[in-house]
Design a protein around this motif. Structure first.
Motif, mmCIF file in Angstrom:
data_model
loop_
_atom_site.group_PDB
_atom_site.id
_atom_site.type_symbol
_atom_site.label_atom_id
_atom_site.label_comp_id
_atom_site.label_asym_id
_atom_site.label_seq_id
_atom_site.Cartn_x
_atom_site.Cartn_y
_atom_site.Cartn_z
ATOM 1 N N LEU A 162 4.705 -9.528 2.325
ATOM 2 C CA LEU A 162 4.089 -10.851 2.139
ATOM 3 C C LEU A 162 4.693 -11.881 3.091
ATOM 4 O O LEU A 162 3.985 -12.736 3.626
ATOM 5 N N LEU A 211 3.229 -11.252 6.516
ATOM 6 C CA LEU A 211 1.838 -11.684 6.539
ATOM 7 C C LEU A 211 1.741 -13.202 6.601
ATOM 8 O O LEU A 211 0.943 -13.761 7.371
ATOM 9 N N ALA A 212 2.542 -13.895 5.789
ATOM 10 C CA ALA A 212 2.520 -15.363 5.788
ATOM 11 C C ALA A 212 2.893 -15.912 7.161
ATOM 12 O O ALA A 212 2.288 -16.874 7.648
ATOM 13 N N SER A 238 -2.898 -10.400 11.255
ATOM 14 C CA SER A 238 -2.976 -10.662 9.820
ATOM 15 C C SER A 238 -4.000 -9.764 9.147
ATOM 16 O O SER A 238 -3.804 -9.336 8.003
ATOM 17 N N GLY A 249 -3.064 -7.408 6.045
ATOM 18 C CA GLY A 249 -3.716 -7.571 4.755
ATOM 19 C C GLY A 249 -4.263 -6.251 4.230
ATOM 20 O O GLY A 249 -4.155 -5.945 3.036
ATOM 21 N N LEU A 275 -7.419 -12.937 -0.882
ATOM 22 C CA LEU A 275 -6.786 -12.848 0.435
ATOM 23 C C LEU A 275 -7.645 -12.028 1.387
ATOM 24 O O LEU A 275 -7.908 -12.440 2.528
ATOM 25 N N CYS A 324 -1.970 -15.776 -0.055
ATOM 26 C CA CYS A 324 -0.712 -15.086 0.202
ATOM 27 C C CYS A 324 0.445 -15.809 -0.488
ATOM 28 O O CYS A 324 1.312 -15.183 -1.108
#
Length: 376
Positions: free
Chosen positions: A312, A315-316, A326, A330, A352, A368
């Motif tokens: 996470l 991804l953020a 991304s 995801g 998301l 996210c």
């Protein structure tokens, strides 16, 4: 045999990393064009910084130490255009040798000359062609000629009324050419198409509204942006119609008499019809595997919380940079952890993935963040 395979792998990697280590600044106000440029340049090994307007581009260019190896500059932007941004950058003596390359959908010689006068060393055409863009960058990064002293921009000239538009016969969408420009990535093309459906629809609506209110400068900007986006997905007829509409608007803006809007009415009507035909002809994006439906039962397994938090966090970070990686992160997140999430967490994951399919990075970041808060 293993050494030969290793050598081939290294050669393939080198072929895809021709901009390896180069620090590039891309100044571009359109989100879709930002995503395309970043994806293609980073895929070729460059370290890319993005600026979403002319003023931000000037600020980043002057603050960079050492300076960027090259700057890719959109010409038409809402705050200050690329020409003015280039002049402000060139005003600093240490920036005289940094290559500034125009990105423009306008191919007229007068446009190219205006870019040269402002201090740009070259231009790449929109829609972006990966091979041409890399070749242009490398041509100027290897040899950095001194920039000539600033001089006045060429005077504006009245533009004659374009001839009536006549559509050429052929396919509405040239998918293969568009994919080739994107380095051969069909998956990336599908993501661009999904974003185009939304962005182009908004532009067409805004264009008609500006024309109805006689807001011709704003209408011309919409037509110009639509021209670039249409060319990116390979919508050749729509691209040509948008270019024709832009030219008709330019004629109105430079005409000192009472404007005759007959040609504009015809052009905008044809553009609307062609947009509807283009949407119908666009290929559907390759679907991702459908997300798991929320379960009414309590999950029998628990996710590896440390690994989930790391995923996470990565991804953020990518979402904040509007990084196209991304979408892959995801998908990996769902495949690795989806079956172990509870109902509430899974609803955030579904939101998301939906945002990522639309390339809505802001909405995806919210989902996210909501997921991260569940596992604090």
């Amino acid at each position: 045999c293993s050494s030969d395979l290793g050598r081939i792998a290294r050669q393939a990697q080198q072929g895809n990393q021709r901009l390896c280590g180069l620090r590039l600044l891309v100044v571009e106000d359109n989100l879709l064009n930002q995503q395309i440029a970043q994806e293609l340049l980073e895929g070729s090994g460059a370290v890319v910084s993005m600026a979403s307007c002319g003023l931000e581009g000037v600020a980043q260019a002057l603050a960079a130490k050492p300076p960027f190896d090259a700057i890719l500059m959109d010409v038409q932007m809402p705050d200050i255009d690329g020409l003015e941004a280039t002049r402000r950058i060139r005003a600093e003596e240490r920036m005289h040798t940094v290559p500034i390359i125009a990105m423009t959908a306008n191919a007229m010689e007068s446009d190219k000359e205006a870019c040269r006068v402002a201090g740009m060393v070259d231009h790449v055409a929109k829609p972006i062609d990966l091979e041409a863009m890399i070749a242009t960058i490398l041509r100027h990064v290897s040899v950095k000629p001194a920039i000539a002293a600033m001089s006045r921009l060429l005077p504006s000239l009245a533009i004659p009324l374009p001839l009536p538009f006549v559509a050429a016969k052929g396919a509405v969408i040239d998918v293969e050419t568009a994919i080739r420009r994107m380095g051969g990535s069909r998956e990336f093309y599908n993501k661009v198409v999904a974003s185009f459906r939304n962005d182009a629809a908004v532009l067409c609506t805004q264009l008609q509204q500006h024309i109805s209110r006689a807001e011709y400068p704003q209408a011309q900007r919409c037509a110009h942006t639509l021209k670039g986006l249409s060319a990116t997905v390979g919508a050749e007829t729509l691209t040509a119609l948008a270019e024709h509409t832009e030219a008709v608007l330019q004629h109105i803006l430079t005409d000192t008499g009472t404007p005759d809007t007959t040609a504009l009415t015809e052009a905008s009507a044809s553009l609307s019809d062609q947009f509807a035909e283009t949407l119908a002809a666009l290929p559907q994006a390759l679907p991702l595997a459908p997300p798991s439906e929320p379960s009414t039962a309590t999950s029998a397994t628990q996710p590896d919380q440390a690994a989930l938090n790391l995923s996470l966090e990565e991804l953020a970070h990518c979402l904040k940079r509007r990084d196209m990686r991304s979408t892959k992160l995801g998908e990996q997140l769902r495949l690795q952890f989806g079956s172990a999430l509870g109902d509430q967490e899974l609803s955030h994951l579904i939101a998301l993935e939906g945002a990522l399919r639309k390339l809505d990075f802001a909405q995806a970041l919210q989902a996210c963040t909501a997921l991260q808060e569940k596992f604090v």
